[in-house]
Every structure is written in C-alpha cells, then in structure tokens.
Design a protein around this motif. Sequence first.
Motif, PDB file in Angstrom:
ATOM      1  N   GLN A  21      42.036  43.969  39.962  1.00 43.78           N
ATOM      2  CA  GLN A  21      40.795  43.503  39.349  1.00 43.78           C
ATOM      3  C   GLN A  21      40.316  42.198  39.997  1.00 43.78           C
ATOM      4  O   GLN A  21      39.113  41.952  40.118  1.00 43.78           O
ATOM      5  CB  GLN A  21      40.996  43.286  37.840  1.00 43.78           C
ATOM      6  CG  GLN A  21      41.381  44.544  37.088  1.00 43.78           C
ATOM      7  CD  GLN A  21      40.377  45.668  37.293  1.00 43.78           C
ATOM      8  OE1 GLN A  21      39.175  45.481  37.086  1.00 43.78           O
ATOM      9  NE2 GLN A  21      40.856  46.826  37.703  1.00 43.78           N
ATOM     10  N   ILE A  22      41.253  41.359  40.428  1.00 44.68           N
ATOM     11  CA  ILE A  22      40.894  40.086  41.041  1.00 44.68           C
ATOM     12  C   ILE A  22      40.261  40.287  42.414  1.00 44.68           C
ATOM     13  O   ILE A  22      39.277  39.639  42.777  1.00 44.68           O
ATOM     14  CB  ILE A  22      42.132  39.176  41.140  1.00 44.68           C
ATOM     15  CG1 ILE A  22      42.574  38.728  39.741  1.00 44.68           C
ATOM     16  CG2 ILE A  22      41.853  37.957  42.021  1.00 44.68           C
ATOM     17  CD1 ILE A  22      43.839  37.920  39.734  1.00 44.68           C
ATOM     18  N   VAL A  23      40.833  41.190  43.201  1.00 46.02           N
ATOM     19  CA  VAL A  23      40.343  41.380  44.571  1.00 46.02           C
ATOM     20  C   VAL A  23      39.221  42.417  44.665  1.00 46.02           C
ATOM     21  O   VAL A  23      38.651  42.605  45.741  1.00 46.02           O
ATOM     22  CB  VAL A  23      41.499  41.784  45.516  1.00 46.02           C
ATOM     23  CG1 VAL A  23      42.551  40.694  45.559  1.00 46.02           C
ATOM     24  CG2 VAL A  23      42.122  43.110  45.091  1.00 46.02           C
ATOM     25  N   LYS A  24      38.886  43.054  43.562  1.00 41.44           N
ATOM     26  CA  LYS A  24      37.846  44.082  43.577  1.00 41.44           C
ATOM     27  C   LYS A  24      36.520  43.590  44.154  1.00 41.44           C
ATOM     28  O   LYS A  24      35.910  44.285  44.980  1.00 41.44           O
ATOM     29  CB  LYS A  24      37.646  44.635  42.166  1.00 41.44           C
ATOM     30  CG  LYS A  24      36.600  45.754  42.081  1.00 41.44           C
ATOM     31  CD  LYS A  24      36.495  46.280  40.650  1.00 41.44           C
ATOM     32  CE  LYS A  24      35.438  47.371  40.540  1.00 41.44           C
ATOM     33  NZ  LYS A  24      35.361  47.893  39.152  1.00 41.44           N
ATOM     34  N   PRO A  25      36.030  42.389  43.767  1.00 39.42           N
ATOM     35  CA  PRO A  25      34.753  41.934  44.340  1.00 39.42           C
ATOM     36  C   PRO A  25      34.786  41.843  45.865  1.00 39.42           C
ATOM     37  O   PRO A  25      33.808  42.189  46.536  1.00 39.42           O
ATOM     38  CB  PRO A  25      34.565  40.556  43.699  1.00 39.42           C
ATOM     39  CG  PRO A  25      35.322  40.632  42.418  1.00 39.42           C
ATOM     40  CD  PRO A  25      36.524  41.462  42.733  1.00 39.42           C
ATOM     41  N   ALA A  26      35.900  41.366  46.417  1.00 41.66           N
ATOM     42  CA  ALA A  26      36.006  41.261  47.876  1.00 41.66           C
ATOM     43  C   ALA A  26      35.993  42.636  48.525  1.00 41.66           C
ATOM     44  O   ALA A  26      35.385  42.839  49.585  1.00 41.66           O
ATOM     45  CB  ALA A  26      37.282  40.515  48.251  1.00 41.66           C
ATOM     46  N   VAL A  27      36.651  43.592  47.886  1.00 43.40           N
ATOM     47  CA  VAL A  27      36.672  44.964  48.420  1.00 43.40           C
ATOM     48  C   VAL A  27      35.268  45.555  48.412  1.00 43.40           C
ATOM     49  O   VAL A  27      34.839  46.197  49.380  1.00 43.40           O
ATOM     50  CB  VAL A  27      37.635  45.847  47.608  1.00 43.40           C
ATOM     51  CG1 VAL A  27      37.522  47.308  48.049  1.00 43.40           C
ATOM     52  CG2 VAL A  27      39.066  45.361  47.768  1.00 43.40           C
TER      53      VAL A  27
END
Length: 224
Positions: free
Chosen positions: A178-184
């Motif tokens: 959930q934390i890295v989702k925006p970067a993905v």
Amino acid sequence: MTERDAEARAEILARVRQATTDITDKNLESDTPIKWEYGRGIEMDDVVGTFVQKVIDYSATVVRVAPQDVPAAVVDGLKATGADASAVVPAGLDAAWVDAIRAAGIEVRVDDPALSKEVLNDTQAVVTAAACGVADTGTIVLDHLADQGRRAITLVPDRHVCVVLASQVVSDVPEAVQIVKPAVLEGHPLTWISGGSATSDIELSRVDGVHGPRQLYVVVIDDI
C-alpha cells in the motif's frame, strides 16, 4: 474415460458431497467470514525491533541511530563494509549524508547524469534511502524515487548502505504494498531486498553477489 476411471470419479465426488453435507450456505465468504482487510497489517509487539532482528538474520549489519547521527553512521557503514575509496549516490540523497562521505575522504559519484556500467562496476558501494521496511520478512523495499535512484546503482556496486526510517517500517508485505502503490502507478520499478545478494546451485554451493550487492549495511533512524 475407462470404467475404472468413472468409478474412481464417482467415489471422489460422493466423498466430497458427504463432507459438505453440513454446509447450508454455498457462498463461502458468508459461510466462513474472515475478519481481515488487505493492507491493514498484522499485530506485532515491536515492529521495528522485529525488522532489525529479521534483517540481522540475513547476515546483514544493522545499526539504530538518532536522526542527528545519520551522516556519521553512513560513513561508518561504508568503512565497515570496506568501501574506503568511492561510493555512488542518487541525485536526491540527503545533502548532509553526501557531505559527510566527502569529508571522510571517499569519492562521491553522483548518478546525474547516469553513470556508465563501467563506472558503476568500478565503484565500491552505493548509499540510498528506502521506501519502507517489512518487519515480518526483514525486507527493504526501494521504489527508486529521487533519494534511491535508478535500479542499476543499487544492483551493480558490491556494497549497499541503506538508510531506513523507523517510521517507514511496517508489519507485513500487504501493508508495504500500500505504501509503494503510488510509485508503482507512476511507473516506478520496485526492488525488494532481503539481505545481501546470494544464490545456491544444485549442490547448495553458495555464491554471493550474483544479483546485487553482496554486503548490506542498514542504518535505522529512530524517528518515532
């Protein structure tokens, strides 16, 4: 299908029907509700402490420091791994860390513009920040934003000094996703690091440094 196969199939289906006779609601989700939501994490008494211990279990070195001590800790990490001459850093790395590396007499090679693979191969270490840490697996996740740089700089040098905020450490993988989702969603790649790079052949002969740095030194900032 032979007669023997048909008999076996009939027997199996009969056993399934017998085993499910007590299920009155065929909707599995409502019949056996699970009180769990993806990305909420798991209960853990000491998330950061668990993360530290799991990373150590991978034969990596971990130090916990106060925010003001990070520059010195980064330099100590480079020297402890044998990197006393050169280190590559991403363009967005904290300036205080970069200044400390230079002050220690270690050449800083900023990956801007992108360094060639020959230069990276000739560089002793890389220093980066991180996107998050996963306590349950002892994994560090990079989403390769400005303070972590492109994947090549974290895979080619033989040593990696990685700085992780205690506030970035979460309990499990779904929470980290959930934390890295925006970067993905923005098109950034991810690198998941669990200890130094290593592999084994069929005879279990261990080879270090095949897929990335063979030495991992983690600086955990106690910011919470």
